[in-house]
Motif scaffolding. Structure first.
Motif, mmCIF file in Angstrom:
data_model
loop_
_atom_site.group_PDB
_atom_site.id
_atom_site.type_symbol
_atom_site.label_atom_id
_atom_site.label_comp_id
_atom_site.label_asym_id
_atom_site.label_seq_id
_atom_site.Cartn_x
_atom_site.Cartn_y
_atom_site.Cartn_z
ATOM 1 N N LEU A 96 122.787 -31.714 42.315
ATOM 2 C CA LEU A 96 121.789 -30.770 43.649
ATOM 3 C C LEU A 96 121.793 -29.220 43.102
ATOM 4 O O LEU A 96 120.850 -28.586 42.800
ATOM 5 N N GLU A 97 123.102 -28.911 42.678
ATOM 6 C CA GLU A 97 123.262 -27.400 42.361
ATOM 7 C C GLU A 97 122.659 -26.942 40.931
ATOM 8 O O GLU A 97 122.031 -25.936 40.685
ATOM 9 N N THR A 100 118.546 -29.403 40.721
ATOM 10 C CA THR A 100 117.596 -29.512 41.730
ATOM 11 C C THR A 100 117.261 -28.252 42.564
ATOM 12 O O THR A 100 115.791 -28.125 42.512
ATOM 13 N N PHE A 101 118.116 -27.523 42.978
ATOM 14 C CA PHE A 101 117.894 -26.456 43.633
ATOM 15 C C PHE A 101 116.974 -25.466 42.620
ATOM 16 O O PHE A 101 116.067 -24.927 43.172
ATOM 17 N N GLU A 104 113.370 -26.639 42.684
ATOM 18 C CA GLU A 104 112.821 -26.396 44.009
ATOM 19 C C GLU A 104 112.311 -25.020 44.222
ATOM 20 O O GLU A 104 111.432 -24.665 44.607
ATOM 21 N N ARG A 105 113.292 -24.080 43.715
ATOM 22 C CA ARG A 105 112.866 -22.646 43.904
ATOM 23 C C ARG A 105 111.602 -22.148 43.159
ATOM 24 O O ARG A 105 110.759 -21.297 43.885
ATOM 25 N N SER A 137 109.725 -28.758 49.410
ATOM 26 C CA SER A 137 110.761 -28.000 48.994
ATOM 27 C C SER A 137 110.758 -27.196 50.510
ATOM 28 O O SER A 137 110.311 -27.662 51.457
ATOM 29 N N CYS A 168 123.686 -23.603 50.683
ATOM 30 C CA CYS A 168 122.541 -23.855 49.552
ATOM 31 C C CYS A 168 122.345 -22.346 49.020
ATOM 32 O O CYS A 168 122.549 -21.461 49.553
ATOM 33 N N LEU A 172 116.779 -20.434 48.650
ATOM 34 C CA LEU A 172 116.142 -21.655 49.408
ATOM 35 C C LEU A 172 116.559 -21.910 50.802
ATOM 36 O O LEU A 172 116.747 -22.872 51.270
ATOM 37 N N ARG A 203 117.183 -31.299 55.339
ATOM 38 C CA ARG A 203 117.636 -32.111 54.097
ATOM 39 C C ARG A 203 118.512 -33.208 54.118
ATOM 40 O O ARG A 203 118.570 -34.205 53.701
ATOM 41 N N THR A 207 123.684 -29.236 54.771
ATOM 42 C CA THR A 207 122.818 -27.966 54.367
ATOM 43 C C THR A 207 122.122 -27.443 55.857
ATOM 44 O O THR A 207 121.082 -26.613 55.825
#
Ligand code: GUN
Ligand code: ZN
Length: 433
Positions: A96-97, A100-101, A104-105, A137, A168, A172, A203, A207
């Protein structure tokens, strides 16, 4: 719209075939006809009989050497992760870190969201998926983009804005208030417009703060017929983290239960690490699981116990979970589902696999009065499969002695090359070139 007829091998499930392949759980017509009027099925059955009843004036689309099945229902997919598919080497929390993040940004940019949304809807249709439950997102405009793309295609879709106010990156993060207000506005803008439905989408428990989960709960009470969609018990580190963040909880599921988020039309992706009390809560509340085998294997999360879930009477649909999952293609997801079951000593039958990818998804989402099979009255969303799409498939399916063997070969050897055409409400939405 006029009457249209499709002549093909036709196979669909009427209910869960269970462990046996006999009985009244499915219908198979070797020379079948599917009649569609105004976007809905009016009849399905043996072609000679139905054609005789119609008289001569019906337009027949000839797929005689192909197999028609109901459109696939993908019960868990992140459209905003289309571009992180096939990202190497991590497990859930650092995946995720790392990947993914940051991906999604980019959905803060509406033009980017629209471009990906259009690609995403085309890719679903290219793979025979006619309905999906989708995460956007944290940006509300990302959800506008995917709803618009689905509406333009005439596709049924459920989607929601991710709610995420802690643990997060700042870029985001929403807040309990903005997450509530923006979700509410999206519900008012899109829920029940054309074929679109909304899902409240925290999510996952780590989070969202207590205040945000309370706001999600408030929304769920205010809008009883919207969906609730989140992740549950996917990875052991995640489960331990939830126990730390919510020390009062009996289990991970208990966190969502505490906030009133377990109910009909709530869907929990993964749900691998459950105990019997959790399974009982699923059954008692009518909540459902999305089983995502390609993702569970790819990010190394574990093996979902499908046999036990079914034995207990839980609702289970199938999900690709792109981009943690490695394909948009539900035949390939079934291929992995079969292997996950094999590793646990459970043999998933071909017909039950078809059920999992079609009617079971509709039942998990309480949409089985409209989609999931080809009974008269259903929306005519279906896929035309080519059993001879590759030389190996042609060779293997030539040897198939019955429809079970043929279907199993398609599941094991098939992919997007097998999707000859995809129809939404009786209209061709994708034709393989
Ligand atoms: N848990 C929380 N977010 C995610 C996500 O984006 N993908 C997967 N597979 N699990 C999650
Ligand atoms: Zn997911």
């Amino acid at each position: 719209m006029s009457v249209c007829a499709f002549r093909a091998h036709i196979l669909h499930c009427l209910k869960d075939p269970g462990d046996t392949t006999t009985g009244d759980a499915f219908e198979y017509f070797a020379d079948g006809l599917l009649l569609v009027e105004n976007g809905c099925v009016t009849a399905v059955g043996p072609a000679p009989e139905l054609l005789a009843r119609q008289g001569g004036d019906v337009e027949v689309v000839d797929y005689s050497d192909k197999l028609i099945v109901p459109g696939f229902i993908d019960t868990h997919i992140h459209y905003v992760q289309t571009d992180v598919i096939a990202a190497h080497g991590r497990q859930l929390l650092d995946w995720l870190e790392t990947y993914t993040f940051p991906a999604e940004r980019r959905f803060a940019d509406t033009a980017h969201a629209q471009e990906v949304a259009q690609f995403f809807v085309r890719e679903l249709l290219r793979n025979g998926t006619t309905m999906a439950l989708v995460l956007g997102s944290v940006h509300a405009t990302s959800v506008d983009a995917v709803f618009q793309a689905a509406a333009d295609a005439g596709m049924r879709l459920i989607a929601g804005k991710v709610m995420m106010d802690r643990n997060c990156p700042d870029y985001l993060r929403d807040t309990p208030q903005s997450g509530y207000t923006e979700s509410r506005e999206l519900i008012e803008r899109w829920h029940k417009r054309e074929r679109l439905l909304y899902a409240i989408t925290p999510r996952f428990a780590p989070t969202s703060s207590d205040a945000q989960l309370q706001r999600a709960s408030q929304l769920a009470k205010e809008f009883e017929d919207v969906y609730v969609h989140t992740h549950l018990a996917e990875n052991r580190d995640e489960v331990a983290w939830v126990q730390k963040l919510f020390p009062w909880s009996r289990s991970y599921l208990d966190v969502y239960d505490h906030y009133g988020l377990l109910r009909e039309r709530s869907l929990y992706a993964h749900s691998i690490h459950l105990d019997d009390a959790d399974r009982e809560r699923f059954v008692a509340t009518g909540a459902a699981v999305s089983f995502c085998p390609t993702c569970n294997l790819f990010i190394g999360s574990g093996l979902f116990d499908l046999r036990e879930a079914w034995r207990r009477g839980m609702r289970v649909g199938l999900g690709t979970d792109v981009g943690g999952g490695t394909t948009f293609n539900m035949l390939q997801v079934l291929n992995e589902a079969y292997k996950v079951a094999q590793l646990q000593g459970f043999s998933l039958s071909p017909l039950r696999a078809l059920y999992l990818a079609t009617l079971a998804g509709a039942e998990a989402l309480y949409l089985d009065d409209r989609i999931g099979n080809l009974q008269a009255g259903k929306e005519a969303d279906f896929v035309v499969l080519d059993r001879a799409a590759t030389p190996l498939l042609a060779r293997r399916t030539d040897l198939a002695r019955d429809i079970d063997e043929l279907l199993f070969a398609l599941i094991m050897l098939g992919d997007d090359r097998c999707i000859e055409a995809t129809y939404l409400r009786g209209e061709c939405a994708h034709q393989r070139t």
